[in-house]
Design an enzyme around this catalytic site. Structure first.
Site, PDB file in Angstrom:
ATOM      1  N   GLU A  27      10.154 -13.185 -19.980  1.00  0.00           N
ATOM      2  CA  GLU A  27       9.635 -11.636 -19.767  1.00  0.00           C
ATOM      3  C   GLU A  27       8.709 -11.030 -20.527  1.00  0.00           C
ATOM      4  O   GLU A  27       7.925 -10.548 -20.100  1.00  0.00           O
ATOM      5  CB  GLU A  27      11.115 -10.592 -19.645  1.00  0.00           C
ATOM      6  CG  GLU A  27      10.821  -9.144 -19.392  1.00  0.00           C
ATOM      7  CD  GLU A  27      10.400  -8.991 -18.323  1.00  0.00           C
ATOM      8  OE1 GLU A  27       9.801  -7.698 -17.988  1.00  0.00           O
ATOM      9  OE2 GLU A  27      10.150  -9.697 -17.342  1.00  0.00           O
ATOM     10  N   HIS A  43       7.309 -31.988 -25.691  1.00  0.00           N
ATOM     11  CA  HIS A  43       7.153 -32.586 -24.478  1.00  0.00           C
ATOM     12  C   HIS A  43       5.812 -32.417 -23.735  1.00  0.00           C
ATOM     13  O   HIS A  43       5.643 -32.489 -22.442  1.00  0.00           O
ATOM     14  CB  HIS A  43       8.267 -32.475 -23.460  1.00  0.00           C
ATOM     15  CG  HIS A  43       9.666 -33.106 -23.779  1.00  0.00           C
ATOM     16  ND1 HIS A  43       9.867 -34.353 -23.966  1.00  0.00           N
ATOM     17  CD2 HIS A  43      10.619 -32.556 -24.751  1.00  0.00           C
ATOM     18  CE1 HIS A  43      10.932 -34.321 -24.613  1.00  0.00           C
ATOM     19  NE2 HIS A  43      11.375 -33.599 -25.196  1.00  0.00           N
ATOM     20  N   ASN A  55       1.107  -0.034   5.998  1.00  0.00           N
ATOM     21  CA  ASN A  55       1.472  -0.635   4.863  1.00  0.00           C
ATOM     22  C   ASN A  55       2.273  -2.111   5.295  1.00  0.00           C
ATOM     23  O   ASN A  55       3.263  -1.620   6.231  1.00  0.00           O
ATOM     24  CB  ASN A  55       2.462  -0.024   3.803  1.00  0.00           C
ATOM     25  CG  ASN A  55       3.140  -0.813   2.827  1.00  0.00           C
ATOM     26  OD1 ASN A  55       2.507  -1.866   2.460  1.00  0.00           O
ATOM     27  ND2 ASN A  55       4.338  -0.425   2.335  1.00  0.00           N
ATOM     28  N   GLY A  56       1.809  -3.329   5.040  1.00  0.00           N
ATOM     29  CA  GLY A  56       2.550  -4.306   5.491  1.00  0.00           C
ATOM     30  C   GLY A  56       1.636  -5.562   6.093  1.00  0.00           C
ATOM     31  O   GLY A  56       0.364  -5.430   5.505  1.00  0.00           O
ATOM     32  N   GLU A 108       0.513  -9.470 -17.711  1.00  0.00           N
ATOM     33  CA  GLU A 108       0.376  -8.396 -16.718  1.00  0.00           C
ATOM     34  C   GLU A 108      -0.585  -7.345 -16.944  1.00  0.00           C
ATOM     35  O   GLU A 108      -1.535  -7.003 -16.095  1.00  0.00           O
ATOM     36  CB  GLU A 108       1.671  -7.763 -16.112  1.00  0.00           C
ATOM     37  CG  GLU A 108       2.723  -8.564 -15.375  1.00  0.00           C
ATOM     38  CD  GLU A 108       3.951  -7.608 -15.086  1.00  0.00           C
ATOM     39  OE1 GLU A 108       4.355  -7.509 -13.835  1.00  0.00           O
ATOM     40  OE2 GLU A 108       4.443  -7.141 -15.909  1.00  0.00           O
ATOM     41  N   TRP A 144      -3.518  -1.892  -1.350  1.00  0.00           N
ATOM     42  CA  TRP A 144      -3.519  -3.010  -2.198  1.00  0.00           C
ATOM     43  C   TRP A 144      -4.063  -4.155  -1.227  1.00  0.00           C
ATOM     44  O   TRP A 144      -3.258  -4.289  -0.208  1.00  0.00           O
ATOM     45  CB  TRP A 144      -2.194  -3.183  -2.771  1.00  0.00           C
ATOM     46  CG  TRP A 144      -2.123  -4.500  -3.623  1.00  0.00           C
ATOM     47  CD1 TRP A 144      -2.567  -4.507  -4.971  1.00  0.00           C
ATOM     48  CD2 TRP A 144      -2.023  -5.807  -3.209  1.00  0.00           C
ATOM     49  NE1 TRP A 144      -2.062  -5.915  -5.370  1.00  0.00           N
ATOM     50  CE2 TRP A 144      -1.899  -6.664  -4.475  1.00  0.00           C
ATOM     51  CE3 TRP A 144      -1.610  -6.725  -1.993  1.00  0.00           C
ATOM     52  CZ2 TRP A 144      -1.694  -8.003  -4.249  1.00  0.00           C
ATOM     53  CZ3 TRP A 144      -1.202  -8.127  -2.124  1.00  0.00           C
ATOM     54  CH2 TRP A 144      -1.373  -8.632  -3.183  1.00  0.00           C
ATOM     55  N   CYS A 188       0.986  -1.219   0.156  1.00  0.00           N
ATOM     56  CA  CYS A 188      -0.004   0.150  -0.033  1.00  0.00           C
ATOM     57  C   CYS A 188       0.852   1.251   0.036  1.00  0.00           C
ATOM     58  O   CYS A 188       1.906   1.227   0.245  1.00  0.00           O
ATOM     59  CB  CYS A 188      -0.982  -0.162   1.387  1.00  0.00           C
ATOM     60  SG  CYS A 188      -1.951  -1.494   1.583  1.00  0.00           S
ATOM     61  N   LYS A 219       4.990  -9.641 -19.436  1.00  0.00           N
ATOM     62  CA  LYS A 219       4.657  -8.441 -19.539  1.00  0.00           C
ATOM     63  C   LYS A 219       3.220  -8.285 -20.064  1.00  0.00           C
ATOM     64  O   LYS A 219       2.489  -7.506 -19.797  1.00  0.00           O
ATOM     65  CB  LYS A 219       5.553  -7.671 -20.503  1.00  0.00           C
ATOM     66  CG  LYS A 219       5.895  -6.251 -20.315  1.00  0.00           C
ATOM     67  CD  LYS A 219       6.170  -5.793 -19.003  1.00  0.00           C
ATOM     68  CE  LYS A 219       7.351  -6.651 -18.399  1.00  0.00           C
ATOM     69  NZ  LYS A 219       7.390  -6.295 -16.711  1.00  0.00           N
ATOM     70  N   LYS A 227       3.114  -1.940  -7.677  1.00  0.00           N
ATOM     71  CA  LYS A 227       4.441  -1.764  -8.150  1.00  0.00           C
ATOM     72  C   LYS A 227       5.565  -2.324  -7.139  1.00  0.00           C
ATOM     73  O   LYS A 227       6.258  -3.267  -7.811  1.00  0.00           O
ATOM     74  CB  LYS A 227       4.673  -0.242  -8.178  1.00  0.00           C
ATOM     75  CG  LYS A 227       6.142  -0.013  -8.854  1.00  0.00           C
ATOM     76  CD  LYS A 227       6.226  -0.665 -10.204  1.00  0.00           C
ATOM     77  CE  LYS A 227       7.894  -0.195 -10.596  1.00  0.00           C
ATOM     78  NZ  LYS A 227       7.957  -0.564 -11.964  1.00  0.00           N
ATOM     79  N   ARG A 256       1.294   1.914  -5.947  1.00  0.00           N
ATOM     80  CA  ARG A 256       1.416   0.859  -5.110  1.00  0.00           C
ATOM     81  C   ARG A 256       0.020   0.183  -4.502  1.00  0.00           C
ATOM     82  O   ARG A 256       0.141  -0.676  -3.855  1.00  0.00           O
ATOM     83  CB  ARG A 256       1.913   1.563  -3.562  1.00  0.00           C
ATOM     84  CG  ARG A 256       3.317   2.147  -4.091  1.00  0.00           C
ATOM     85  CD  ARG A 256       3.847   3.028  -2.708  1.00  0.00           C
ATOM     86  NE  ARG A 256       4.421   1.749  -1.769  1.00  0.00           N
ATOM     87  CZ  ARG A 256       5.572   1.408  -1.760  1.00  0.00           C
ATOM     88  NH1 ARG A 256       6.270   1.738  -2.664  1.00  0.00           N
ATOM     89  NH2 ARG A 256       5.633   0.565  -0.861  1.00  0.00           N
TER      90      ARG A 256
END
Length: 607
Positions: free
Chosen positions: A480, A503, A99-100, A487, A75, A2, A484, A602, A27
């Site tokens: 990557e 396979h 935050n946490g 996301e 968040w 957050c 992207k 983020k 955030r």
């Protein structure tokens, strides 16, 4: 994960808090709220949704008018996004933002309920505010100290107390928090962008330190009440660097900033045509003694580690393992304190799992090198040595320029290790360093062609599933690229080493399935072409990324994206921009929120 802000000064606190939260919305954006002293009373306004929803609610109920307050953008961890679960949370005498994650919130909640406290929300944060309230008998600092001694987990707290109309309190453990220093005003914030419009000077609050802010003074003490002297830090970023600068989204701006970010990161570390880490206070003897490298990171940073693994092993013949930070410390890793180098990679320098991995490695006596973007971050401060990636602020949730500068550092390290271990003479190293320096202009050239990538994105926008294929370094890039895309577009996407198709994964290819094939590794191109034919024969629509010397590509793929030709080992630095642009424009066409993708934040500061 957050974002929190706090303000005490002579301006309208609500306006300052909302402005700061806008800079921190990357955030978390499930809900938002503020608590402001309106006279002697604390007035709280909070709302589910984006900051725009909070501002609309303020228009309806009235904006709190006062000069001291705290704010939060969330968040969600404990409790779904809702008005009730939004921060700030309040008790009879205390309001706070957090935050946490509080790991022992359940037994604390049960204890407090036994003492008569009634809980309104599902959050762990409401436990904190009630716990502080239970110890409050007129001395805020004593109440905070008594409470945090009983908390297990991570927290950065901004706190105001009833009757203390000219003070903001702050305390942290394992979650970032800074103290902004103004003239006749002071601030708390989770990150630097929130304060850049007011000041560039700040204190870094360390573990267990408690700050008391008034308009003209900041007093910091440790958990035992001892005064702590702090060194004033000055942000190297300016306000303009944290703005969109005319681009429609931060992500597109940051994609286009990659040539500059690359230059700022690489150039200071090349002296007389060779890699040199003297500016980072890392000498050759620091690196010469290592016989194994362990890269620990999460997400995009972890993918940069895979590129580093290929580079260092290929050029320096030095064994490298890449570890997922969230798994690393739970597997009882085998580390040799005399021979191993642990490289910790994190854009923010605050990633919770990565920071925990660093502390484990340090506890075992292993030398830790941090590769981070944020100066003075926790990882930067706790590592034995740090290499800063001078990318500037990265605001978009989906990381772009941070990845490019992280892998550019890996190239420098690989060349340096190759020289130190006798696998590269000076001529070889100079040639490779020269090729590395040429990358900047090639990236800039690729970024000029936005129209082509918009066209390619139009062919992907309605896909339900999408696959990325590559071999060697191209496989590292495929991971990557796939991340992207998923996301920011919410298209299901997977990356596979092309040789693994047979396979199992090839069973997922049906008529029309988009496949993005990376074929920049000349030594593996024939093998890659065979894999492309395998998916084409099953109906796949193939987008091939290769260099401009490749021939007969129209016979292999439906669409071809050609890049400037460099020695194959440097092609990842050119391939990444097309992958980012494909994801960006596909997201736009699908109507997604590019900078704030759902369920993501983020900086991942909780486990």
């Amino acid at each position: 994960m957050c974002g929190i802000v706090g303000y005490i000064g002579s301006q309208n606190a609500s306006d300052i808090l909302i402005d700061g939260l806008k800079k921190l919305e990357y955030r978390g954006y499930d809900s938002a709220g503020v608590a402001v002293f309106a006279g002697n009373d604390i007035e709280v306004v909070k709302s589910k949704g984006r900051l725009a929803d909070l501002e609309k609610k303020m228009e309806e109920v009235g904006k709190p008018q006062g000069f001291c307050g705290i704010g939060h953008t969330r968040w969600a961890t404990h409790g779904e996004p809702s008005d009730i679960n939004s921060h700030p949370h309040s008790s009879a005498h205390v309001s706070l933002v957090h935050n946490g994650i509080i790991e022992n919130y359940l037994p604390l909640r049960q204890m407090l309920q036994g003492d008569g406290y009634v809980f309104q929300s599902e959050t762990d944060t409401e436990v904190v505010v009630n716990l502080i309230d239970s110890f409050y008998h007129g001395d805020p600092l004593e109440a905070i100290r008594e409470a945090v001694l009983r908390l297990e987990g991570s927290y950065a707290l901004g706190i105001i107390f009833e009757g203390e109309t000219d003070k903001v309190y702050a305390v942290r453990k394992d979650s970032p928090l800074i103290i902004g220093l103004g003239k006749g005003e002071n601030f708390i914030a989770s990150d630097i962008p929130a304060i850049l419009g007011h000041t560039r000077d700040y204190y870094l609050l360390e573990e267990g330190e408690i700050a008391v802010l008034t308009r003209d003074h900041v007093e910091i003490s440790d958990i035992y009440g001892n005064h702590v002297e702090k060194e004033v830090q000055t942000a190297t970023w300016d306000l303009e660097a944290a703005q969109k600068g005319g681009y429609p989204h931060f992500m597109l701006k940051e994609i286009h900033e990659q040539p500059t970010a690359f230059h700022n990161t690489v150039s200071p570390r090349i002296v007389d045509g060779l890699p040199n880490f003297a500016c980072d206070k890392i000498c050759d003897e620091d690196l010469r003694r290592f016989e194994r490298v362990v890269v620990v990171a999460c997400g995009t940073a972890m993918h940069s580690g895979y590129v580093g693994q290929y580079l260092i092993e290929r050029l320096a013949r030095l064994p490298v393992t890449v570890e997922i930070a969230s798994e690393f410390r739970y597997k009882n890793p085998i580390l040799n304190r005399d021979k191993d180098l642990v490289i910790i990679v994190s854009q923010s320098g605050e990633t919770a799992d990565t920071l925990a991995a660093l502390r484990l490695a340090k506890k075992q006596g292993v030398f830790v090198l941090g590769i981070v973007n944020v100066v003075g971050s926790s990882i930067a401060r706790e590592a034995d040595a740090v290499i800063y990636t001078w990318a500037g602020p990265e605001i978009a949730v989906a990381s772009t320029k941070a990845y490019t500068v992280q892998i550019s550092v890996m190239y420098l390290l690989a060349i340096k290790f190759a020289m130190l271990r006798g696998f590269a003479d000076e001529a070889f190293a100079r040639e490779y360093t020269s090729n590395l320096m040429s990358v900047e202009e090639h990236i800039a050239e690729i970024l000029k062609d936005s129209q082509s990538f918009q066209f390619y994105a139009s062919k992907l926008q309605n896909a339900h599933d999408l696959f990325y294929l590559g071999r060697g370094l191209d496989y590292a890039l495929a991971m990557e690229g796939s991340l992207k895309l998923k996301e920011i577009t919410y298209i299901h996407s997977e990356a596979y080493a092309a040789g693994e198709l047979k396979h199992g994964p090839i069973s997922l290819i049906v008529d029309g399935t988009p496949v993005i094939a990376l074929g920049t590794q000349k030594s593996l191109f024939e093998k890659m072409a065979s894999n492309i034919k395998e998916v084409k024969s099953r109906g796949a629509c193939v987008f091939l990324i290769c260099d401009d010397t490749c021939e007969n590509t129209a016979q292999i793929a439906d669409f071809v994206i050609k890049l400037p030709a460099l020695p194959e080992i440097f092609m990842p630095l050119l391939s990444v921009a097309p992958l980012q642009l494909l994801a960006y424009y596909t997201s736009i066409l699908r109507g997604c929120d590019v900078d704030k993708p759902r369920n993501l934040a983020k900086s991942v500061t909780v486990e």
